[in-house]
Write a protein that holds these residues in place. Sequence first.
Motif, PDB file in Angstrom:
ATOM      1  N   ARG A   3       0.825  -1.200   0.000  1.00  0.00           N
ATOM      2  CA  ARG A   3       0.000   0.000   0.000  1.00  0.00           C
ATOM      3  C   ARG A   3       0.866   1.259   0.000  1.00  0.00           C
ATOM      4  NH1 ARG A   3      -5.259   0.779  -1.341  1.00  0.00           N
ATOM      5  NH2 ARG A   3      -5.864  -1.004  -0.039  1.00  0.00           N
ATOM      6  N   SER A   4       1.992   1.212   0.665  1.00  0.00           N
ATOM      7  CA  SER A   4       2.879   2.381   0.683  1.00  0.00           C
ATOM      8  C   SER A   4       3.362   2.737  -0.717  1.00  0.00           C
ATOM      9  CB  SER A   4       4.074   2.121   1.605  1.00  0.00           C
ATOM     10  OG  SER A   4       4.787   0.961   1.203  1.00  0.00           O
ATOM     11  N   ILE A   9       2.749   6.129  -5.711  1.00  0.00           N
ATOM     12  CA  ILE A   9       2.401   6.215  -7.140  1.00  0.00           C
ATOM     13  C   ILE A   9       1.262   7.207  -7.344  1.00  0.00           C
ATOM     14  CG2 ILE A   9       1.442   4.938  -9.098  1.00  0.00           C
ATOM     15  CD1 ILE A   9       2.923   2.457  -7.990  1.00  0.00           C
ATOM     16  N   ILE A  10       0.280   7.198  -6.444  1.00  0.00           N
ATOM     17  CA  ILE A  10      -0.819   8.168  -6.542  1.00  0.00           C
ATOM     18  C   ILE A  10      -0.275   9.582  -6.463  1.00  0.00           C
ATOM     19  CG2 ILE A  10      -2.815   9.115  -5.304  1.00  0.00           C
ATOM     20  CD1 ILE A  10      -3.637   6.240  -4.658  1.00  0.00           C
ATOM     21  N   ARG A  11       0.591   9.851  -5.497  1.00  0.00           N
ATOM     22  CA  ARG A  11       1.148  11.206  -5.348  1.00  0.00           C
ATOM     23  C   ARG A  11       1.931  11.626  -6.591  1.00  0.00           C
ATOM     24  NH1 ARG A  11       2.511   8.850  -0.202  1.00  0.00           N
ATOM     25  NH2 ARG A  11       1.173   9.667   1.472  1.00  0.00           N
ATOM     26  N   GLU A 212      -1.189  -4.506   2.989  1.00  0.00           N
ATOM     27  CA  GLU A 212      -1.542  -3.318   3.769  1.00  0.00           C
ATOM     28  C   GLU A 212      -0.451  -2.985   4.781  1.00  0.00           C
ATOM     29  OE1 GLU A 212      -3.929  -1.592   2.820  1.00  0.00           O
ATOM     30  OE2 GLU A 212      -5.334  -2.918   1.792  1.00  0.00           O
ATOM     31  N   ASP A 213       0.606  -2.331   4.325  1.00  0.00           N
ATOM     32  CA  ASP A 213       1.686  -1.935   5.235  1.00  0.00           C
ATOM     33  C   ASP A 213       1.502  -0.530   5.781  1.00  0.00           C
ATOM     34  OD1 ASP A 213       2.193  -0.833   2.693  1.00  0.00           O
ATOM     35  OD2 ASP A 213       4.340  -0.716   3.097  1.00  0.00           O
ATOM     36  N   HIS A 218      -5.847   7.092  -0.779  1.00  0.00           N
ATOM     37  CA  HIS A 218      -7.152   7.066  -1.431  1.00  0.00           C
ATOM     38  C   HIS A 218      -7.417   5.624  -1.846  1.00  0.00           C
ATOM     39  CE1 HIS A 218      -6.807  11.381  -1.498  1.00  0.00           C
ATOM     40  NE2 HIS A 218      -5.754  11.334  -2.298  1.00  0.00           N
ATOM     41  N   LEU A 219      -8.674   5.251  -1.946  1.00  0.00           N
ATOM     42  CA  LEU A 219      -9.004   3.891  -2.346  1.00  0.00           C
ATOM     43  C   LEU A 219      -8.815   3.699  -3.847  1.00  0.00           C
ATOM     44  CD1 LEU A 219     -12.246   3.108  -0.303  1.00  0.00           C
ATOM     45  CD2 LEU A 219      -9.867   2.537   0.259  1.00  0.00           C
TER      46      LEU A 219
END
Length: 228
Positions: A3-4, A9-11, A212-213, A218-219
């Motif tokens: 998740r990290s 990647i989203i940012r 999930e680390d 955001h989902l």
Amino acid sequence: MKRSIVNEIIRESDAFMRSFGFVMPPFAYLTPEALKARVASDGAMIRDHMMGWDITDYGQGDFDNLGLFLFTLRNGTAANVARGMGPLYAEKLLISEENQLSPMHHHIYKTEDIINRGGATLVLQLYTRTEDGVLDDTAPVEVMTDGQMRTLKAGEHLALAPGESVTLEPWHWHAFWGEGGKVLIGEVSNVNDDRTDNIFHQPIGRFSQIEEDEAPLHLLVSDYDSWL
């Protein structure tokens, strides 16, 4: 994927899209809790139409080499198509990193315009399919590029510079990647269902398995079934 890594990647992707003047809709920036509340009140379309962030390594755990970033901005449903009303279209923004492969696949229903919106060169490898859906590695490929019909050899590479586009029909087997850097890609299509309408040449998955680390920024659309 961790998740990290997804959060990072989203940012990075948000910053890259903004550098070309594209800003995501307000629902993109809701926290998971706020999105859940929005869906429970008046935003179920976001969940039901799978609109939002989509980061995939195709279940292979090698995002840098085999992966894709997507954001679904708008989408309709098969029910819309059946009654000829409501959204009959979909729109996405994608980012393909340099030499990052989106693997060979075709769609059953979806016709899509793939547009190089900026950055480096977008390269596609194209084949046609037989009547029973099998990749044809000998037949020429007829494809429309910005209003011009072109005929390519089976497996030939099609390079799209910024501003150029190609129309892919359901019979087009295609893979693509960025060449010379990362590419911002636009996709405009008829209604899109990523759960059922991606046929891959190799047996891989469409969505990532998330470790999930840390908490999600955001989902992802692939989170919706379990989180919303």
